[in-house]
Design a protein around this motif. Structure first.
Motif, PDB file in Angstrom:
ATOM      1  N   ARG A  24       1.488   7.755   9.822  1.00 17.68           N
ATOM      2  CA  ARG A  24       1.234   9.271   9.629  1.00 17.68           C
ATOM      3  C   ARG A  24       2.442   9.876   9.047  1.00 17.68           C
ATOM      4  N   TYR A  43       4.753   0.445   4.160  1.00 19.02           N
ATOM      5  CA  TYR A  43       3.365   0.648   4.272  1.00 19.02           C
ATOM      6  C   TYR A  43       2.665  -0.679   4.684  1.00 19.02           C
ATOM      7  N   THR A  72       1.216   7.950  -6.569  1.00 22.21           N
ATOM      8  CA  THR A  72       1.594   9.020  -6.090  1.00 22.21           C
ATOM      9  C   THR A  72       3.136   9.388  -6.328  1.00 22.21           C
ATOM     10  N   ASN A 107       5.767  11.573   2.201  1.00 25.16           N
ATOM     11  CA  ASN A 107       5.374  11.651   0.845  1.00 25.16           C
ATOM     12  C   ASN A 107       4.557  12.885   0.471  1.00 25.16           C
ATOM     13  N   LEU A 149      -0.846   4.013  -4.529  1.00 21.66           N
ATOM     14  CA  LEU A 149       0.615   4.498  -3.858  1.00 21.66           C
ATOM     15  C   LEU A 149       1.515   4.682  -5.063  1.00 21.66           C
ATOM     16  N   PHE A 198       3.259   8.836   5.506  1.00 18.41           N
ATOM     17  CA  PHE A 198       2.395   9.932   4.372  1.00 18.41           C
ATOM     18  C   PHE A 198       2.726  11.292   4.469  1.00 18.41           C
TER      19      PHE A 198
END
Length: 149
Positions: A92, A77, A67, A98, A64, A95
């Motif tokens: 969902r 998370y 990213t 992000n 993570l 993510f």
């Protein structure tokens, strides 16, 4: 790399850093802010020893972090992961948010790349003594520069 302490394999902070891609300082920081729970210490040396569950969580955090995910999003998370029940919607959304952030970064990088390409072309025209080519590129550089703001 790992030693067995009773039934639980454990990993040193150096090895955890190699496994996760997170620096030792980051691992200590994540422990300090509660992103990872307290890490047991070796009784004889006092060094941190990461068990199997912690290794899995920290590997996920390393991915993570790679990213560019924020600490708060990583915290969310882990909270969603531990929450049980149906957190699929919240996961969902986290993510997708992000993905959008990364897409915006990519778009900004494209603008930066275009600006640099044009500047290289400008200097190439100057290098060749191509005043006409240079004059064609100058307005494009100006437009690209506006995109950087």
């Amino acid at each position: 790399m790992t030693t067995t302490d009773g039934d639980t394999a454990s990993v040193s902070i150096q090895d955890m850093s190699k496994i996760s891609g997170l620096s030792e300082a980051t691992l200590r920081y994540y422990e300090k802010i509660g992103l990872i729970g307290p890490v047991p210490r070796d009784e004889s040396s006092g060094h941190r020893r990461y068990g199997g569950h912690a290794v899995e969580r920290i590997e996920a955090l390393g991915c993570l972090r790679a990213t560019g995910m924020s600490v708060q999003d990583m915290r969310d998370y882990l909270c969603f992961l531990d929450g049980g029940g149906d957190n699929a919607t919240r996961m969902r959304e986290l993510f997708e948010r992000n993905v959008s952030r990364i897409q915006e970064e990519i778009e900004r990088m494209h603008v930066r790349r275009r600006y640099l390409e044009l500047k290289a072309q400008l200097w190439s025209a100057r290098e060749r003594g191509d005043a006409e080519g240079e004059n064609r590129i100058v307005p494009e550089v100006a437009r690209a520069r506006e995109g950087l703001r």
